[in-house]
Design a protein around this motif. Sequence first.
Motif, PDB file in Angstrom:
ATOM      1  N   ALA A 183     -29.656 -20.426 -19.214  1.00  0.00           N
ATOM      2  CA  ALA A 183     -30.945 -19.748 -19.355  1.00  0.00           C
ATOM      3  C   ALA A 183     -31.020 -18.640 -18.307  1.00  0.00           C
ATOM      4  CB  ALA A 183     -32.087 -20.736 -19.164  1.00  0.00           C
ATOM      5  N   PRO A 184     -31.011 -17.375 -18.720  1.00  0.00           N
ATOM      6  CA  PRO A 184     -30.969 -16.282 -17.739  1.00  0.00           C
ATOM      7  C   PRO A 184     -32.278 -16.150 -16.969  1.00  0.00           C
ATOM      8  CG  PRO A 184     -31.273 -15.407 -19.950  1.00  0.00           C
ATOM      9  CD  PRO A 184     -31.027 -16.882 -20.110  1.00  0.00           C
ATOM     10  N   SER A 206     -37.444 -16.578 -20.265  1.00  0.00           N
ATOM     11  CA  SER A 206     -38.487 -16.413 -19.237  1.00  0.00           C
ATOM     12  C   SER A 206     -37.997 -15.498 -18.122  1.00  0.00           C
ATOM     13  CB  SER A 206     -38.864 -17.779 -18.657  1.00  0.00           C
ATOM     14  OG  SER A 206     -37.718 -18.416 -18.097  1.00  0.00           O
ATOM     15  N   ALA A 207     -36.943 -14.726 -18.405  1.00  0.00           N
ATOM     16  CA  ALA A 207     -36.292 -13.916 -17.380  1.00  0.00           C
ATOM     17  C   ALA A 207     -37.085 -12.658 -17.050  1.00  0.00           C
ATOM     18  CB  ALA A 207     -34.892 -13.526 -17.852  1.00  0.00           C
ATOM     19  N   ALA A 208     -36.848 -12.150 -15.842  1.00  0.00           N
ATOM     20  CA  ALA A 208     -37.290 -10.806 -15.471  1.00  0.00           C
ATOM     21  C   ALA A 208     -36.257  -9.830 -16.028  1.00  0.00           C
ATOM     22  CB  ALA A 208     -37.383 -10.681 -13.961  1.00  0.00           C
ATOM     23  N   ILE A 209     -36.732  -8.785 -16.693  1.00  0.00           N
ATOM     24  CA  ILE A 209     -35.829  -7.872 -17.391  1.00  0.00           C
ATOM     25  C   ILE A 209     -35.954  -6.468 -16.810  1.00  0.00           C
ATOM     26  CG2 ILE A 209     -35.205  -6.854 -19.618  1.00  0.00           C
ATOM     27  CD1 ILE A 209     -36.463  -9.311 -20.961  1.00  0.00           C
ATOM     28  N   GLN A 278     -23.712 -11.820 -11.217  1.00  0.00           N
ATOM     29  CA  GLN A 278     -23.494 -12.945 -10.322  1.00  0.00           C
ATOM     30  C   GLN A 278     -22.281 -13.744 -10.798  1.00  0.00           C
ATOM     31  OE1 GLN A 278     -27.225 -15.020 -10.595  1.00  0.00           O
ATOM     32  NE2 GLN A 278     -28.404 -13.324  -9.723  1.00  0.00           N
ATOM     33  N   PRO A 279     -21.655 -14.518  -9.926  1.00  0.00           N
ATOM     34  CA  PRO A 279     -20.548 -15.369 -10.374  1.00  0.00           C
ATOM     35  C   PRO A 279     -20.984 -16.247 -11.546  1.00  0.00           C
ATOM     36  CG  PRO A 279     -20.672 -15.349  -7.982  1.00  0.00           C
ATOM     37  CD  PRO A 279     -21.891 -14.632  -8.473  1.00  0.00           C
ATOM     38  N   GLY A 280     -20.191 -16.260 -12.592  1.00  0.00           N
ATOM     39  CA  GLY A 280     -20.548 -17.016 -13.785  1.00  0.00           C
ATOM     40  C   GLY A 280     -21.530 -16.299 -14.690  1.00  0.00           C
ATOM     41  N   GLY A 281     -21.904 -15.067 -14.311  1.00  0.00           N
ATOM     42  CA  GLY A 281     -22.840 -14.290 -15.122  1.00  0.00           C
ATOM     43  C   GLY A 281     -22.223 -13.873 -16.446  1.00  0.00           C
ATOM     44  N   ILE A 282     -23.085 -13.464 -17.378  1.00  0.00           N
ATOM     45  CA  ILE A 282     -22.664 -13.159 -18.745  1.00  0.00           C
ATOM     46  C   ILE A 282     -22.915 -11.685 -19.066  1.00  0.00           C
ATOM     47  CG2 ILE A 282     -23.049 -13.652 -21.200  1.00  0.00           C
ATOM     48  CD1 ILE A 282     -21.681 -15.925 -19.730  1.00  0.00           C
TER      49      ILE A 282
END
Length: 388
Positions: A183-184, A206-209, A278-282
Motif C-alpha cells: 500500500a503506497p 490513502s497516499a500523498a500524491i 525508496q528501497p523496495g519501491g515500485i
Amino acid sequence: MYRISELAEQVGLSRTALLYYEKQGLIKGRRQSNGYRIYSDHDVQRLRLVQNLLAGGLTLKECKACLDARIDRSLLQNRLQQLDDEIQRKQASRQLLAALLGEGDLSGWHQSVDSVAPDAHREWLVRQGFAEKEALRLKWLSKDMNEHEQYMADFMTVFATLDRWGPGSEADTLKALAMVPHAPKKILEIGCGKGIATTLLGEHTSAAITAVDNEESALLRLSERALEAGLADRIETVCTSMTDMPFAPESFDLIWCESSAYIMGVENAFTAWHSLLQPGGILVLSDLVWLTDAPTEECKTFWESGYPDMGTVEQRLSQARSAGYQLVDTFAVSEDAWHAYYQPLAQRVEEIRPERKHSQALKDLDKELAIYRNHLPEFGYQMFILKK
C-alpha cells in the motif's frame, strides 16, 4: 619570352607554383647564360590549358596525363562521379544553412540529429532560445524550429478540450495498481496530464500524491478534478520537466508514469528515477512497444520517425534489469485504452479542420490516426510493474 616573374603575372600563379609545375613536367623553362630561366608562349598556353583542366576537377597528375596522351575516359567518368557526389553534399549543406535561416524545412535534420545525439540536440535548442519544455515539444511534435510556434498553437487547440493526451483507461490503471505489492504512502506521478490517473490513484489509495507535468494548463485541470473529488489535501502539483525534478533521493515508494516516459527516453527514465524510489519501491510505467517481429512497412516507417527508440517488451525489460529493477508483472494495455484516446481525438480534429485546412499539426495527427485504425495489432502500450 617570359622570365618566371613575368610568367607568374601572365597566368596568375605564384613563382613557387610555377616551379612546382615545372618539376611535375607541365612546363619546361630554358636557362639562359645569365642564369635566368625563360619560358615561351607555348608554356603560357600549356598553363592556360592546365588551369582549365584543373577547373574540371582534375589533379595535376591527371592533367599531365591528359596533356601527354589521349584522354582516359574512365578517369574522367570517375572524376565526374566524385564531383556529382560533392555537389550533392554541397546542396545538402546549402539547404541546411537556408533552413536554419528560416528558408526551408528543418524537420528531417532535427530528426536525424536527435537520433544520434538527443541530449546535445536538446541542449542546442535551449541555447537557441527555446525553453526546455518547448525543446522537448519540438523534438516530439513540430520537429521544425522555424514552424514550431504555429504548429504548437494548432496542436494545443486540438488538445485543449480533450481530457486524455495519450492512450489509457481507468481499467488498465486500476489493474496495474492492484499489482503493486504494498500500500503506497508517497506517490510521484510523472507526466500526469490532466489528472485522470492521478484522481484514480487518490481514490484507491490513502497516499500523498505529487503530480508532475510541464504543462500548466493541464495541472490547473488536475487541481480542479482533485477538488471535485475531495482529494485536494492529498494531491500536490509541480510544474517542471521530468528531466529535472526537484526531489530528494528515496522520496517515494511508488512512481507512476503512463505513456510519457518516451519524452526523456525510457532507458534514461529507468536510470534517473531509480534513485527517487525508496528501497523496495515500485515503478509503474507504460511504453509503446512492438507486438510483432514483422511490422508492415507503412507502420514501421511511421514509428521510426515518430518514436525512433520504440522497442520490444523484452528490450524494455532488459533495460529495466540493467537499471536495477526486478519485474513484478507486465501486461498489454487494452484496446479500449486506445479507443478512449483516439476516438475523441479524431472527432476533435474534424471539428477544427475547417479553420485550419493547411495545418501541419492536423496533417500529422491524420497520419497517426490512420496508423491507429489500420495497424493497431502491430504495436501497443505495455504496462511494466517494476521493483527497486
